[in-house]
Enzyme design. Structure first.
Site, PDB file in Angstrom:
ATOM      1  N   SER A 118      50.163  41.793  46.905  1.00 45.75           N
ATOM      2  CA  SER A 118      50.069  41.366  45.503  1.00 45.75           C
ATOM      3  C   SER A 118      50.325  42.503  44.525  1.00 45.75           C
ATOM      4  CB  SER A 118      48.663  40.825  45.193  1.00 45.75           C
ATOM      5  OG  SER A 118      48.456  39.621  45.840  1.00 45.75           O
ATOM      6  N   HIS A 135      54.319  37.717  43.748  1.00 45.29           N
ATOM      7  CA  HIS A 135      55.104  37.910  44.974  1.00 45.29           C
ATOM      8  C   HIS A 135      56.524  37.419  44.716  1.00 45.29           C
ATOM      9  CE1 HIS A 135      51.806  38.651  47.969  1.00 45.29           C
ATOM     10  NE2 HIS A 135      51.114  38.233  46.930  1.00 45.29           N
ATOM     11  N   HIS A 146      50.825  33.961  53.245  1.00 51.55           N
ATOM     12  CA  HIS A 146      49.394  33.906  53.522  1.00 51.55           C
ATOM     13  C   HIS A 146      49.039  32.633  54.272  1.00 51.55           C
ATOM     14  CE1 HIS A 146      49.811  36.454  49.920  1.00 51.55           C
ATOM     15  NE2 HIS A 146      48.798  37.136  50.423  1.00 51.55           N
ATOM     16  N   TYR A 187      46.370  31.010  53.650  1.00 49.99           N
ATOM     17  CA  TYR A 187      45.776  30.064  52.689  1.00 49.99           C
ATOM     18  C   TYR A 187      46.807  29.245  51.931  1.00 49.99           C
ATOM     19  CZ  TYR A 187      46.668  33.707  49.149  1.00 49.99           C
ATOM     20  OH  TYR A 187      47.271  34.648  48.352  1.00 49.99           O
ATOM     21  N   GLU A 188      48.069  29.639  52.021  1.00 49.01           N
ATOM     22  CA  GLU A 188      49.120  28.839  51.391  1.00 49.01           C
ATOM     23  C   GLU A 188      49.473  27.615  52.243  1.00 49.01           C
ATOM     24  OE1 GLU A 188      52.304  31.528  49.369  1.00 49.01           O
ATOM     25  OE2 GLU A 188      51.414  32.731  50.957  1.00 49.01           O
ATOM     26  N   ALA A 243      46.109  43.994  48.335  1.00 48.61           N
ATOM     27  CA  ALA A 243      45.068  44.117  47.331  1.00 48.61           C
ATOM     28  C   ALA A 243      43.774  43.674  48.008  1.00 48.61           C
ATOM     29  CB  ALA A 243      45.377  43.211  46.149  1.00 48.61           C
ATOM     30  N   MET A 283      42.515  38.838  51.983  1.00 48.08           N
ATOM     31  CA  MET A 283      42.978  37.561  52.551  1.00 48.08           C
ATOM     32  C   MET A 283      44.310  37.681  53.301  1.00 48.08           C
ATOM     33  SD  MET A 283      42.142  35.238  49.207  1.00 48.08           S
ATOM     34  CE  MET A 283      40.646  35.484  48.245  1.00 48.08           C
ATOM     35  N   SER A 284      44.640  38.870  53.737  1.00 47.32           N
ATOM     36  CA  SER A 284      45.929  39.041  54.432  1.00 47.32           C
ATOM     37  C   SER A 284      45.771  40.059  55.546  1.00 47.32           C
ATOM     38  CB  SER A 284      46.979  39.514  53.418  1.00 47.32           C
ATOM     39  OG  SER A 284      46.647  40.794  52.915  1.00 47.32           O
ATOM     40  N   ASN A 339      39.047  45.249  42.648  1.00 46.89           N
ATOM     41  CA  ASN A 339      37.800  44.735  42.047  1.00 46.89           C
ATOM     42  C   ASN A 339      36.646  45.073  42.975  1.00 46.89           C
ATOM     43  OD1 ASN A 339      39.362  42.441  43.618  1.00 46.89           O
ATOM     44  ND2 ASN A 339      37.184  42.020  43.852  1.00 46.89           N
ATOM     45  N   HIS A 351      42.211  36.322  39.831  1.00 55.63           N
ATOM     46  CA  HIS A 351      43.487  36.863  40.301  1.00 55.63           C
ATOM     47  C   HIS A 351      44.173  37.706  39.220  1.00 55.63           C
ATOM     48  CE1 HIS A 351      46.970  37.216  42.866  1.00 55.63           C
ATOM     49  NE2 HIS A 351      47.761  36.666  41.967  1.00 55.63           N
TER      50      HIS A 351
HETATM   51  N1  HPA Z   1      38.193  39.266  48.076  1.00 56.19           N
HETATM   52  C1  HPA Z   1      39.212  38.861  48.869  1.00 56.19           C
HETATM   53  N2  HPA Z   1      40.465  39.190  48.649  1.00 56.19           N
HETATM   54  C2  HPA Z   1      40.735  39.976  47.583  1.00 56.19           C
HETATM   55  C3  HPA Z   1      39.737  40.420  46.719  1.00 56.19           C
HETATM   56  C4  HPA Z   1      38.391  40.043  46.986  1.00 56.19           C
HETATM   57  O1  HPA Z   1      37.444  40.403  46.260  1.00 56.19           O
HETATM   58  N3  HPA Z   1      40.347  41.170  45.756  1.00 56.19           N
HETATM   59  C5  HPA Z   1      41.665  41.176  46.042  1.00 56.19           C
HETATM   60  N4  HPA Z   1      41.917  40.443  47.152  1.00 56.19           N
END
Ligand code: HPA
Length: 269
Positions: A30, A61, A83, A85-86, A113, A209-210, A233, A244
């Protein structure tokens, strides 16, 4: 067509387009895809034009495969990954890694990320190991004997020698690079504060998530791996809300360091 036949069909397609003998594969997460714009003498192909390839749907992306020279090395870069989740099957998520191996790559640099559990936003972290909390495994199904064994060893999935080079380069460039464990979930929801507290006790430093599916497939096939997380974050419970837009905004802030670091590492690998 079997998965193996698809991999070789796509490899041959990319070779015919001139994407021959890349040394390294880059998987850009990302907001980090901009690095691919610095590839010289680039051959660029839209995902939509590549046979057997997935399609990118996430904001941030681009959905392009970029081949050429970066820091003096021949690379093949994914500007936007797939991903789970997609709704993608893990064969689709990990397909580019298998094609990178089939094209002859020695190693992959996998970036993402991630939310920090301890580490804060704006930090870059070299991944030393991962915890697979996705409940999935991309190697389920018939084993691809051409690529690796049924029961691959994951002890050294993240190549120590690559990581050591990354730290040496970061020090030279005066870029702060931490080290830690990536815990992979499927998403797409962010975690609950209770989950993050649990993950912390499990030994995770970041959550995302990847990456986990791609690295399992890379390790299976003997590809060396450097994983880098850009922490965007504090994970849930450590900051008031998650979204996001913040992930993309913080990635924008650290992408300068990120790009400089990855280029300098590539030159040394
Ligand atoms: N959790 C999961 N995936 C992420 C996060 C998070 O806090 N930040 C960026 N990708």
């Amino acid at each position: 067509m079997t998965l193996l036949e698809k991999i070789y069909e796509t490899r041959d397609f990319l070779r015919d387009k001139g994407m021959t003998e890349p040394a390294f594969g880059l998987i850009l997460g990302s907001g980090l895809g901009e690095l691919a714009e610095e590839v010289e003498n680039a051959i660029i192909i839209d995902y939509a034009d590549i046979p057997n390839w997935g399609q990118s749907t996430v904001v941030g992306h681009a959905g392009k495969l970029v081949y050429g020279n970066l820091a003096g090395r021949k690379v093949i870069a994914l500007q936007g990954r797939f991903h789970f989740y997609e709704g993608n099957h893990l064969d689709v998520v990990t397909f580019p890694v298998r094609v990178m191996k089939a094209l002859g790559c020695e190693g992959v640099i996998v970036t993402n990320a991630a939310g920090g559990i301890g580490y804060g936003p704006g930090t870059l972290m070299a991944i030393s190991d991962h915890i697979n909390m996705t409940g999935q495994n991309p190697l389920i199904g018939e084993n691809l004997e051409d690529f690796g064994p049924r029961f691959p060893d994951m002890s050294d999935a993240y190549t120590k020698a690559y990581r050591e080079k990354a730290f040496a380069v970061a020090e030279k460039l005066n870029i702060k690079l931490d080290e830690g464990v990536y815990l992979g979930v499927t998403g797409p929801c962010y975690e609950t504060p209770a989950e993050i507290r649990a993950f912390k006790t499990m030994g995770a430093h970041v959550v995302g998530m990847s990456t986990v599916p791609e690295v399992i497939v890379a390790a299976h096939s003997g590809l060396k791996v450097l994983g880098i997380s850009a922490i965007t974050n504090f994970a849930a419970g450590f900051q008031s809300e998650l979204n996001h837009e913040e992930v993309v905004a913080v990635t924008q802030q650290i992408k300068g360091d990120f790009k400089a670091l990855v280029k300098a590492i590539l030159a040394e690998l």
